[in-house]
Write an enzyme that holds these catalytic residues in place. Sequence first.
Site, PDB file in Angstrom:
ATOM      1  N   HIS A 294     -14.466  -0.714   6.618  1.00 19.35           N
ATOM      2  CA  HIS A 294     -13.356  -1.499   7.154  1.00 19.35           C
ATOM      3  C   HIS A 294     -13.735  -2.211   8.448  1.00 19.35           C
ATOM      4  O   HIS A 294     -14.575  -1.737   9.216  1.00 19.35           O
ATOM      5  CB  HIS A 294     -12.155  -0.581   7.407  1.00 19.35           C
ATOM      6  CG  HIS A 294     -10.895  -1.307   7.706  1.00 19.35           C
ATOM      7  ND1 HIS A 294     -10.474  -1.574   8.989  1.00 19.35           N
ATOM      8  CD2 HIS A 294      -9.958  -1.845   6.879  1.00 19.35           C
ATOM      9  CE1 HIS A 294      -9.321  -2.228   8.946  1.00 19.35           C
ATOM     10  NE2 HIS A 294      -8.984  -2.408   7.687  1.00 19.35           N
TER      11      HIS A 294
ATOM     12  N   ASN B 186       0.813  -1.217   0.000  1.00 14.66           N
ATOM     13  CA  ASN B 186       0.000   0.000   0.000  1.00 14.66           C
ATOM     14  C   ASN B 186       0.851   1.274   0.000  1.00 14.66           C
ATOM     15  O   ASN B 186       0.322   2.371   0.213  1.00 14.66           O
ATOM     16  CB  ASN B 186      -0.912   0.025   1.230  1.00 14.66           C
ATOM     17  CG  ASN B 186      -1.968  -1.055   1.186  1.00 14.66           C
ATOM     18  OD1 ASN B 186      -2.437  -1.440   0.120  1.00 14.66           O
ATOM     19  ND2 ASN B 186      -2.352  -1.560   2.353  1.00 14.66           N
TER      20      ASN B 186
ATOM     21  N   HIS C 130      -6.996   5.140   2.296  1.00 14.44           N
ATOM     22  CA  HIS C 130      -6.447   4.865   0.966  1.00 14.44           C
ATOM     23  C   HIS C 130      -6.571   6.040   0.008  1.00 14.44           C
ATOM     24  O   HIS C 130      -6.217   5.917  -1.162  1.00 14.44           O
ATOM     25  CB  HIS C 130      -7.129   3.624   0.381  1.00 14.44           C
ATOM     26  CG  HIS C 130      -6.886   2.391   1.185  1.00 14.44           C
ATOM     27  ND1 HIS C 130      -5.788   1.590   0.992  1.00 14.44           N
ATOM     28  CD2 HIS C 130      -7.579   1.837   2.210  1.00 14.44           C
ATOM     29  CE1 HIS C 130      -5.820   0.581   1.849  1.00 14.44           C
ATOM     30  NE2 HIS C 130      -6.897   0.717   2.602  1.00 14.44           N
TER      31      HIS C 130
ATOM     32  N   LYS D  90      -0.100   4.054   4.201  1.00 15.60           N
ATOM     33  CA  LYS D  90      -0.324   3.892   2.758  1.00 15.60           C
ATOM     34  C   LYS D  90       0.410   5.001   2.001  1.00 15.60           C
ATOM     35  O   LYS D  90       1.592   4.895   1.752  1.00 15.60           O
ATOM     36  CB  LYS D  90      -1.826   3.900   2.447  1.00 15.60           C
ATOM     37  CG  LYS D  90      -2.543   2.611   2.822  1.00 15.60           C
ATOM     38  CD  LYS D  90      -2.915   2.536   4.280  1.00 15.60           C
ATOM     39  CE  LYS D  90      -3.718   1.312   4.621  1.00 15.60           C
ATOM     40  NZ  LYS D  90      -3.987   1.208   6.081  1.00 15.60           N
TER      41      LYS D  90
ATOM     42  N   SER E  57     -10.905  -0.401   0.569  1.00 14.03           N
ATOM     43  CA  SER E  57      -9.612  -1.080   0.511  1.00 14.03           C
ATOM     44  C   SER E  57      -9.599  -2.342  -0.327  1.00 14.03           C
ATOM     45  O   SER E  57      -8.554  -2.726  -0.842  1.00 14.03           O
ATOM     46  CB  SER E  57      -9.137  -1.412   1.927  1.00 14.03           C
ATOM     47  OG  SER E  57     -10.076  -2.251   2.589  1.00 14.03           O
TER      48      SER E  57
ATOM     49  N   GLU F  49     -15.856   4.976   4.044  1.00  8.69           N
ATOM     50  CA  GLU F  49     -14.462   5.174   3.657  1.00  8.69           C
ATOM     51  C   GLU F  49     -14.399   6.109   2.465  1.00  8.69           C
ATOM     52  O   GLU F  49     -15.385   6.271   1.726  1.00  8.69           O
ATOM     53  CB  GLU F  49     -13.812   3.828   3.298  1.00  8.69           C
ATOM     54  CG  GLU F  49     -13.720   2.865   4.471  1.00  8.69           C
ATOM     55  CD  GLU F  49     -12.950   1.605   4.120  1.00  8.69           C
ATOM     56  OE1 GLU F  49     -11.801   1.734   3.634  1.00  8.69           O
ATOM     57  OE2 GLU F  49     -13.476   0.504   4.326  1.00  8.69           O
TER      58      GLU F  49
ATOM     59  N   ASP G 141     -13.226   7.558   6.877  1.00 10.10           N
ATOM     60  CA  ASP G 141     -11.907   6.941   7.000  1.00 10.10           C
ATOM     61  C   ASP G 141     -11.259   7.023   5.617  1.00 10.10           C
ATOM     62  O   ASP G 141     -11.673   6.337   4.689  1.00 10.10           O
ATOM     63  CB  ASP G 141     -12.063   5.487   7.447  1.00 10.10           C
ATOM     64  CG  ASP G 141     -10.738   4.736   7.504  1.00 10.10           C
ATOM     65  OD1 ASP G 141      -9.724   5.277   7.041  1.00 10.10           O
ATOM     66  OD2 ASP G 141     -10.732   3.583   7.980  1.00 10.10           O
TER      67      ASP G 141
END
Length: 384
Positions: free
Chosen positions: A133, A47, A207, A236, A179, A175, A204
């Site tokens: 997540h 990542n 990424h 990441k 992910s 998110e 969140d």
Amino acid sequence: MSWQARIDEALEQRRQHGLLRTRTANQQGAGRWRLQDGQRWLNFASNDYLGLSQHPAVIAGWQQGAARYGVGSGASGHVTGYSEAHAGLEQALANWLGYPRALLFISGFAANQAVIAALAQKPDRIVADRLSHASLLEAAHLSPATLTRFRHNDAVALRAALAKPCEGQQLVVTEGVFSMDGDSAPLAEIAAVSREAQAWLMVDDAHGIGVLGEQGRGSCNAAGIHPELLVVTFGKGFGVSGAAVLCSESLACYFEQFARHLIYSTAMPPAQAVALHAALNCVQQGDALRARLTRHIQRFRDGAQQLPWQLAASHTAIQPLIVGDNHAALALSATLRERGIGCSAIRPPTVPPGTARLRITLTAAHEDEDIDTLLEALHDAAGI
């Protein structure tokens, strides 16, 4: 059934269904190459999207921080573990992302758990995207609040969930970039629906931060929104580890009183905070790295169109190739490994049953020929 019998049975079931997880010790696991047992593979499982884990300025920052502060913080931040390095990084993050405060946490998992545990009370409702997540969903399950999961990336379903009677407050959780599928949430729509229902929004952006938005400010910046709670992680795009919660002054004070992960965990080493500050500078100046990553993503997607496996609709660094069967995904990963390519097979329960996949991650550290090597190996494995 004894403890040992229960454990043995659970492990055997995992083996039979191709779900047993194992760890391998690397000499290097981030960056362009993965090194293990004297062998190296092109690394398409990291990542480290901008390649900053190997950046000289970030490495030098950690070394300089260690020389000044030592290698550990020595205590919780509420005792003696909070240093000027932590404070400086928090202020820089808050200024960069446009929030009054930032609070550092040892990991993204800890940050998500801390926020939900401190906020959620029995009359409240947490309304979370169903693919959020594990750290978010587990925290919601463990809280006294009611958890409602809405259809993935569906603002209409979110509105319907928020419209149901609730005695307490409502917290919407999603998110920025997911992910396992690599797709982006419709954050502008989700923020508008949340405001209509007078619910707070928690994003969140593990990424998205460092990769998307102006100067890499992330998914929320790209969508033009400002959620009440923004969680950014540093394992990441920043190439290091740790996390921060961005919020209002009063919320930060509240978390300092009630967020148990913040109060009772040893603070991250000051040297890490110095390295993260260096990584932040690299992210802010990283337009060329982001452009390079974007070119790699397009190169891979263009070359993968004829593959027999489903390529997820992702335009981020996460490019999942859906194989379906667990054993088939493991076999494809092993085939790539024989060609000098490291790419992990992801299986349930991390992803839904029947959607085992190769989670291919691209980084700015890759070269064009690396993408071509991966595509050639996939085409050969497919018999094309």
